[in-house]
Design an enzyme around this catalytic site. Sequence first.
Site, PDB file in Angstrom:
ATOM      1  N   LYS A  89       1.082   1.220  15.987  1.00 16.22           N
ATOM      2  CA  LYS A  89       2.387   1.292  15.348  1.00 16.22           C
ATOM      3  C   LYS A  89       2.715   2.368  14.262  1.00 16.22           C
ATOM      4  CE  LYS A  89       5.063  -1.335  11.924  1.00 16.22           C
ATOM      5  NZ  LYS A  89       5.081  -2.594  10.967  1.00 16.22           N
ATOM      6  N   GLN A  90       1.430   2.779  13.663  1.00 18.16           N
ATOM      7  CA  GLN A  90       1.925   4.025  12.688  1.00 18.16           C
ATOM      8  C   GLN A  90       0.431   4.590  12.266  1.00 18.16           C
ATOM      9  OE1 GLN A  90       2.842   0.697  10.049  1.00 18.16           O
ATOM     10  NE2 GLN A  90       1.587   1.652   8.454  1.00 18.16           N
ATOM     11  N   TRP A 131       0.785  -1.229   0.133  1.00 17.80           N
ATOM     12  CA  TRP A 131       0.009  -0.072   0.020  1.00 17.80           C
ATOM     13  C   TRP A 131       0.902   1.204   0.043  1.00 17.80           C
ATOM     14  CZ3 TRP A 131      -1.946   3.085   4.793  1.00 17.80           C
ATOM     15  CH2 TRP A 131      -1.268   3.069   5.605  1.00 17.80           C
ATOM     16  N   ASP A 132       2.145   0.986   0.279  1.00 25.62           N
ATOM     17  CA  ASP A 132       3.134   2.262   0.159  1.00 25.62           C
ATOM     18  C   ASP A 132       3.079   3.073  -1.080  1.00 25.62           C
ATOM     19  OD1 ASP A 132       3.919   0.046   2.132  1.00 25.62           O
ATOM     20  OD2 ASP A 132       5.605   1.071   2.424  1.00 25.62           O
ATOM     21  N   GLU A 183      -0.484  -2.104  12.208  1.00 27.75           N
ATOM     22  CA  GLU A 183      -0.381  -3.753  12.284  1.00 27.75           C
ATOM     23  C   GLU A 183      -0.043  -4.297  13.484  1.00 27.75           C
ATOM     24  OE1 GLU A 183       3.128  -3.858   9.726  1.00 27.75           O
ATOM     25  OE2 GLU A 183       1.752  -3.471   7.679  1.00 27.75           O
TER      26      GLU A 183
END
Length: 635
Positions: A487-488, A298-299, A415
């Site tokens: 996580k992000q 997905w980056d 994640e």
Amino acid sequence: MPSIGNGQLATGIYTDTVYMNGLYNGEKGESHRARIPSQINIRMDVTLSVLCVYFADCFNIDTSLSVLSFGPGMFIERVTLVDGAIVEQRTFAHRAITSLLITQITVDFSQSVSDSVTLSLSDNPGPVSEDITFTPSQNYTQGLPGKEQTGQTKVVEDAQYQSSLTNVTVIYSEVRMHLQSPLSCRLLLLMKKHPALILTVRIQAITTNIEIILSVWLISELYQTHVDQWKKIWDSGNILMEGPNLELAKVVCGSMYYLLSSLPNEPIDANRRRFSGLSPGSLANGAFLRDYQGHSFWDTETWMFPPVLMLWPYVAKDLLLYRMSNIGAARDRAAGSNNQGARFPWESAFTGTEVTPDCCPETRDNQQHITGDISFASRQYWAATGDTKWLYGENYSFPLEVLYFIFQCVMPPDEDHPYVDNSIYTNVIASYSIFFAKHAECECGAWMTGDVPETWLDVARKMKIPFDAERNYHPEFDGYQPGETIKQADVVLLGFPLMYVTDPVVRRNDLDIYENVTRVDGPAMTWSMHAIGHLESGEEAKGAAMLNRSYQPYLIEPFKVWNEAQNHKGAFNFITGMGGFLQSILFGYAGLRLTVEKLTCNPILPPGITNFTLQGESENIKEEKINSLLNCNLF
């Protein structure tokens, strides 16, 4: 050390490895970029003691020993001998002739008082490739003196979608390892008023589908055609900054350079190998069990696609064509679980089948949002370009197909939580996909095959959006409790890039709550989204702090390469983080907002910058949007 690349080939400086766009070896989860030994890994040893010459400006970074020149896209080593002669080695991936890698050594005698210069060279192509079976080297007979090898990858990625192994041809010119330049050459040069003698050139040509004849390119023209092509690229899309914050300007330049080095610079044509996606570690990395093996995530659509779309929309189309060309595997995956539409893999390489290694079953099975990420990128491409041919012809069924979703037991962008219900990000982007499919149906009319069922639209309208009215914020999923570590970036992505309409107070609460619980060792791109959110909320000081946080802990000097996480951990030369950082410049400080209806601009000067210009070409951009986007000075 930095990397050089041209979207087709890339290599790290002083490494023994070259990687090629779309060249993979290994089955499914073991699929990784196939290693080609580098014939341009050449080091020079000058027999006389040297004094170093170096330079620096917005497009150049020096180490006192060598220079990475972002403007012309090359690595330069330059030494001045005690007698005044200057020896320079240039290493570059040719930007116009993308099958070529070149190392060129020149000597400038204009200030020299000696009769000759002696150079000893060494090369290190490394061990035999474990990914490609090469024939023994033989003399190359069709052009410059050199060697030729043909080879073939060893294992197909997925026999259902890849019918044969990939052929590879490598040709490289010969270079003497001990070179001497006599005074007669110097006199000849001075008579012709040339400042430098090309002492030697090593050319490595790598191809899979066209014949390479090295003699057709004049060595004297290789350098200039490469420089001219890079200038054309920079003129077509650039971010220019003036002011005392030269460090920020260099990081912007470096991020654009490394991103472009993994991207093609011309639309697909018969002479170029099909583009096979962007990987978090760039085209220069992706060995087995390292740097995500060269896979696409997905980056690509969420982190790297937006700045590419704004600056180089003709290349952004290539990123979508990569997904479209592999939609067969995505359809089959959805059908295999008795679902309609297309289910794109979490990790993709050559064939578009799922290639996530067995070490990560939760991400492979539960990260459903990537299908919506691809749909959203398609929507943004349509919004930016108004490319009716793409929507009506090449892509008429694509929006309809990107509709595979499951909303229970999924993994959100965060994640750390692999099994949740009603991930807010997943639900919002799923509803966006359905609405964009309906929009495409309305735009295309008779050209559209199929239609969007009313039941799907009803699902999109009634999609659950978790909200905590007491705390006035968005929980990440059903049952999320404030204070749980993540996580992000996840919920903050609602504000941008999704531009989900919410109360400004709720937006600030989301930023504050998740800012305090995001893991310090998470990936770089998170903080760029926080920078955009604070700037949008008018909190310039917080925005500047988040901007610094988005790049400074991940940057490795002196060549502005990135790691994925702090303390030199994670993928190397992490262009995902660079993409997020560039978004903080374009959508944070430039304040660009792109919707299907319009493009708006609400600029703020970055810290230490006095003049800020976005530069680009208007070709294929909707005319009513040109003046808002291109060649716009932001004072």
